[in-house]
Write an enzyme that holds these catalytic residues in place. Structure first.
Site, PDB file in Angstrom:
ATOM      1  N   GLY A  98      22.269 -27.901  -0.458  1.00  0.00           N
ATOM      2  CA  GLY A  98      23.188 -26.795  -0.763  1.00  0.00           C
ATOM      3  C   GLY A  98      22.467 -25.698  -1.514  1.00  0.00           C
ATOM      4  O   GLY A  98      21.245 -25.678  -1.607  1.00  0.00           O
ATOM      5  N   ARG A 113      17.512 -31.917  11.061  1.00  0.00           N
ATOM      6  CA  ARG A 113      17.960 -30.990  10.013  1.00  0.00           C
ATOM      7  C   ARG A 113      16.776 -30.231   9.431  1.00  0.00           C
ATOM      8  O   ARG A 113      16.924 -29.408   8.551  1.00  0.00           O
ATOM      9  CB  ARG A 113      18.713 -31.752   8.918  1.00  0.00           C
ATOM     10  CG  ARG A 113      19.977 -32.427   9.397  1.00  0.00           C
ATOM     11  CD  ARG A 113      20.667 -33.223   8.298  1.00  0.00           C
ATOM     12  NE  ARG A 113      21.218 -32.359   7.266  1.00  0.00           N
ATOM     13  CZ  ARG A 113      22.437 -31.819   7.354  1.00  0.00           C
ATOM     14  NH1 ARG A 113      23.178 -32.051   8.404  1.00  0.00           N
ATOM     15  NH2 ARG A 113      22.888 -31.047   6.409  1.00  0.00           N
TER      16      ARG A 113
END
Ligand code: AGP
Length: 610
Positions: free
Chosen positions: A99, A27
């Site tokens: 986010g 990621r």
């Protein structure tokens, strides 16, 4: 696209958290950190760079405790640094977050006005302070989180622990992934399944709007309003390697299907649909500077160059500004006549491509303003630019660029609309209509990906032995044709050419025979009629025609061997849709041929040599 992990139970959690973060390495990260409750207080250790830097910090300052959270950061707000690394702490609260909080600047101003001491540039720290303020009013941790999230707009997957409540994690999810792992008198949470498989294969995948109180013995899931929810426990059969690819065979296929989310994250916080505006603070151009722009130069390499070609169309058609398209490797060498009043847009997924970096530096030395469009916060090209308008596609692991290409298109379209709305080229009504259309693109992309996948698999099987393929397109579909050819070449090693449909008769038509598949992008746009003629010219010479057309176009069906349909949409959004079947075609041909799809021969993800 950060990595987050949490643990509550009976074991020492630091090794569990580090192992979980390592399994989320794909990621991407530019910093990492842990917060662990040692029974008395919260201890926080953070480090910039690779995970091993955090491990070496922890080896000098061991963290004891069986409640903890860990995070690897893929920067979206605030450059990579220790101060911007997670976990973020406010008072007795520690938070990790994946986010983008859209209204964090407004919340930050309010917090500062109320005396909060904000030390980082991140949106996440704002969440910590909001929760801390509510906790100080005597609310239980879960109620403080609930109250804080009611003020927050945007995407989040958060894990929160408190110095005063030593038996629980509170987690919450909206638009960013979060899963809970169920153990034996211990429980886990993470942004993705790979971080959990070492300990359990029983997971609960949270939905948007869910939050949960997680203790060693219990997981209580509710809505943000506190209404109990019953979520299904799944038994995962994937291997850890499969889980990193979310069950897809290759990272490239996963990234092709991630594109709707990548566009949503790139658009997030930038489309003011209520007022019909693009939020452009980060573009760094005053209204006067925009009106003074004489010429725009788009500079890039490879796939980013084809995105730049699309951007040239946007800038000229929408902002009515003369625009030059420049191969970065050629731009610097020809000593361009460029200077004050010229705007250079340097496009680079990695932000490290040396050709593009040198071109951007040359432009700056000559007095031009440089805006970069990159996917990596704080990378070399943004660092030397006057402003950066980042894509938020998350790390792109596959060497062949897919989600970053369409994310670049969305950034270029937003930049063009922003400039056009400030130099008077577009009326407010048209701006609003373009913004509404752009907001619909991710869902249209989902429809195309789901609707065309099986047909494209069959096409790839049928034409897998083709030695050459010709891709034809006009207008906004010319860069898509070129990009489709590049995808096929670089991952399947099949020779392919992208060509302007109108140019085919000036030479390449000699290539055409019954063995040559010709992929023609002929959607119902302002080029359809002329491209249809080029399709017929190729057909007349025996080519196998694979058309990408607007759904229901019976005329194109009648003159093609195969037709891949896309939904009807306005011209500006067509490239986001026509590129998808071409990406899938290249992928499945390569997969059938058994090439190394994610790391094709001779290629590197980032080309840092000239
Ligand atoms: C694209 O699939 C290729 N991997 C390559 O052409 C790439 O686009 C090019 O090297 C530019 O990279 P950048 O966007 O990181 O600058």
């Amino acid at each position: 696209m950060c990595g987050i992990v949490g643990y509550v139970g009976k074991q020492s959690c630091a090794p569990i958290l580090i192992d979980g973060l390592r399994r989320l390495e794909y990621r991407g990260y530019d910093s990492a950190g842990l917060a662990v409750h040692d029974g008395t207080s919260l201890k926080v250790v953070r480090a910039v760079g690779k995970l091993r830097n955090l491990e070496s910090e922890i080896s000098q300052r061991p963290l004891a405790g069986s409640l903890g959270i860990g995070h690897t950061r893929w920067a979206t707000h605030g450059r990579p640094s220790e101060i911007n690394a997670h976990p973020h702490v406010a008072g007795k609260i520690a938070v990790i977050h994946n986010g983008i909080i859209e209204n964090y600047l407004k919340l930050r101003a309010r917090l500062v006005a109320s005396g909060a001491r904000i030390v980082s540039d991140t949106d996440t720290e704002i969440i910590a302070h909001l929760i801390d303020q509510h906790a100080r009013r005597g609310l239980a941790l879960e109620d403080a989180v609930r109250a804080a999230l009611k003020e927050v707009e945007g995407a989040y997957a958060i894990v929160v622990i408190s110095e005063t409540e030593t038996d629980k994690m509170v987690v919450a999810k909206n638009a960013s992934p979060l899963v809970i792992g169920l153990g034996d008198n211990e429980n886990f949470c993470a942004s993705d399944i790979p971080a959990l498989l070492q300990h359990t294969n029983r997971v609960i995948i949270l939905e948007d709007g869910d939050m949960a109180v997680v203790t060693a013995s219990r997981v209580a899931i509710t809505t943000l309003e506190g209404k109990a929810i019953d979520r299904h426990t799944k038994a995962i059969s994937w291997s850890p390697v499969m889980a990193e690819k979310a069950g897809y065979k290759h990272f490239m296929l996963k990234e092709i299907f991630e594109q709707p989310r990548a566009i949503e994250d790139t658009l997030r916080g930038r489309l003011d649909r209520e007022h019909g505006e693009i939020s452009g603070e980060e573009i760094g151009l005053s209204k006067q500077e925009i009106q003074d722009i004489q010429r725009i130069y788009l500079v890039a390499c490879g796939t980013s160059y084809y995105a730049a070609m699309t951007g040239q169309y946007y800038f000229e058609r929408l902002a009515r500004i003369r625009s030059n398209l420049e191969l970065a490797s050629e731009f610097r060498g020809r000593d361009p006549v460029i200077g004050e009043g010229d705007l250079v847009v340097a496009i680079s997924q990695s932000g490290e491509t040396l050709d593009t970096l040198m071109a951007a530096k040359a432009a700056k030395e000559k007095g031009a303003k440089v805006i970069s469009i990159s996917n990596v916060i704080g990378s070399a090209i943004p660092r030397i630019s006057d402003a950066s308008f980042y894509t938020h596609a998350g790390p792109e692991i596959g060497v062949a660029s897919t989600k970053c290409f369409t994310a670049q298109l969305s950034a270029l379209l937003m930049l063009s609309i922003y400039i056009a709305s400030h130099n008077g080229a577009l009326e407010a009504k048209r701006v609003k209509s373009l913004i509404e259309g752009l907001a619909r693109v991710p869902q249209q992309m989902r429809e195309v990906l789901q609707g065309t996948r099986q047909l494209v698999v069959n096409l790839a099987k049928r034409y897998v032995e083709a030695k050459d393929v010709l891709f034809l397109g006009r207008g906004l579909n010319l860069p898509v044709a070129l990009e489709g050819a590049l995808k096929l070449k670089e991952i399947s090693y099949v020779h392919a050419e992208g060509y302007a449909a109108g140019e085919m008769k000036h030479g390449p038509i000699a290539l055409i025979d019954a063995n040559l598949p010709v992929i023609v992008l002929v959607p119902d746009d302002d080029c359809r009629e002329r491209t249809k003629s080029n399709l017929q010219e190729a057909k007349a010479r025996g080519a196998k025609i694979i058309a990408v057309a607007t759904e229901g176009d019976e005329e194109i069906h009648g003159m093609s061997d195969e037709v891949v349909e896309i939904p009807r949409t306005d011209n500006e959004f067509i490239p986001f849709l026509t590129v998808l079947p071409l990406q899938l075609y290249a992928y499945y041909v390569a997969d059938f041929k058994g090439t190394d799809v994610d790391q094709p021969r001779n290629l590197a993800k980032t080309v840092t040599v000239e």
